[in-house]
Design a protein around this motif. Structure first.
Motif, PDB file in Angstrom:
ATOM      1  N   VAL A  11      -6.919  -3.207   3.608  1.00 46.37           N
ATOM      2  CA  VAL A  11      -6.415  -1.923   4.087  1.00 46.37           C
ATOM      3  C   VAL A  11      -7.511  -0.874   4.026  1.00 46.37           C
ATOM      4  O   VAL A  11      -7.723  -0.109   4.969  1.00 46.37           O
TER       5      VAL A  11
ATOM      6  N   ALA B   2      -4.826   3.246   0.075  1.00 50.30           N
ATOM      7  CA  ALA B   2      -4.881   1.783   0.021  1.00 50.30           C
ATOM      8  C   ALA B   2      -4.473   1.213  -1.333  1.00 50.30           C
ATOM      9  O   ALA B   2      -4.458  -0.007  -1.515  1.00 50.30           O
TER      10      ALA B   2
ATOM     11  N   PRO C  27       0.838  -1.206   0.000  1.00 47.69           N
ATOM     12  CA  PRO C  27       0.000   0.000   0.000  1.00 47.69           C
ATOM     13  C   PRO C  27       0.871   1.253   0.000  1.00 47.69           C
ATOM     14  O   PRO C  27       1.754   1.396   0.839  1.00 47.69           O
TER      15      PRO C  27
END
Length: 322
Positions: free
Chosen positions: A163, A203, A70
């Motif tokens: 995420v 993300a 990420p």
């Protein structure tokens, strides 16, 4: 400052990358893992990847350059670029351009400055930038993911759903920052809408290769589909690079400039995007972080790569015996 007319020897870059990768394998201090990002706490801290994309189009990789991570706060560079494209210098009426001197998620300074974040690379600033992106009419790129796909040249990456879900449901400090900015009339849209856009861009999961390709435009050299860069674009990129140098490494920007000497932006996912103007775009990744939230091995690697290749905006130093 690197010479914009000097061709880069890909063999020299390959030798430097290979040497740095080998050195990262024997370093005994790797930093610490962050635990609030889904999946990060299970990674091995000594993992490392690097990719260098030169202005001539050479792509040199090493280590785990194909491992996606990420991008987190690195996305703030691309969001800022989009905001400046849409709003020009009006951006600076709502966000400052100074290093913060406080942690990246500090709420104290935002209150002192009556809702005006110090810079676009701390969380408060990035939230205001996200709010500005929601103000755009007929934007060239829908969001940061679309911007990245255009600059990478392919849409072969994803938003990490774990995420995104965890940070969208939590993110209480960021929500507090957004609400405080809104209380000072520096957020025009609903907090939930701003949060959704911001968390989604953080993300996005890229590999080192993809991140280095995405950063090519920051070299101030034509790349991808672009044959030339306008004067307006050049001025914009120069200013973004200046902010990356002074504000891009959380509260460790001064030390990073001292050691590496390149504009760069880090993310708590372990990635760092660095720029050698007119020469190269560099992405490194290693999940172990230092006390400021920057990749420990990534910073060391960029420092050694800069030394080996003489890449610094402050001037190159001849190697011994050269």
């Amino acid at each position: 400052m690197p010479n914009r007319n000097k061709n880069v020897d890909p063999d020299q870059v390959r030798a430097a990358v290979d040497a740095v990768v080998a050195e990262m394998e024997v370093i005994e201090s790797f930093g610490k893992l962050i635990d609030h990002i889904e999946g990060m706490s299970e990674l091995e801290v000594n993992r490392f990847g690097v990719c260098v994309v030169t202005a001539d189009g050479d792509v040199i990789e090493g280590g785990e350059a194909s491992h996606p991570f990420p991008i987190q706060s690195i996305s703030k560079v691309f969001a800022l670029t989009m905001a400046l494209e849409a709003h020009g210098d009006d951006v600076w009426k709502r966000v400052g351009r100074e290093p913060s001197g406080d942690p990246f998620n500090s709420i104290i300074d935002l209150e002192r400055k009556k809702g005006i974040p110090r810079n676009p690379f701390i969380n408060a600033g990035a939230l205001v930038i996200a709010d500005m992106l929601l103000d755009r009419e007929k934007p060239q790129h829908e969001d940061v993911a679309a911007f990245l796909a255009d600059h990478i040249g392919a849409n072969d990456f994803d938003v990490d759903p774990d995420v995104f879900d965890k940070e969208a449901k939590g993110g209480y400090t960021n929500r507090a920052l957004a609400n405080l900015a809104k209380s000072f009339d520096n957020l025009h849209h609903e907090v939930d809408d701003v949060m959704k856009l911001y968390v989604r861009q953080c993300a996005i999961a890229l590999t080192c290769r993809q991140l280095a390709l995405a950063g090519r435009y920051l070299m101030l050299s034509p790349s991808g589909r672009k044959k030339k860069i306008s004067l307006q674009e050049a001025h914009r990129v120069r200013r973004i690079n200046a902010l990356m140098l002074t504000c891009g490494q959380y509260d460790g920007a001064g030390d990073f400039a001292y050691r590496v000497g390149l504009p760069a932006k880090s993310g708590v996912g372990g990635g760092i995007l660095a720029v050698v103007p007119h020469v190269a775009s560099i992405a490194v990744w290693s999940p172990g972080l230092d006390d400021n939230g920057n990749s420990l091995l990534g910073t060391i690697a960029l420092e050694r790569l800069s030394e080996r290749l003489g890449w610094s905006v402050f001037g190159s130093v001849p190697q011994v015996g050269a």
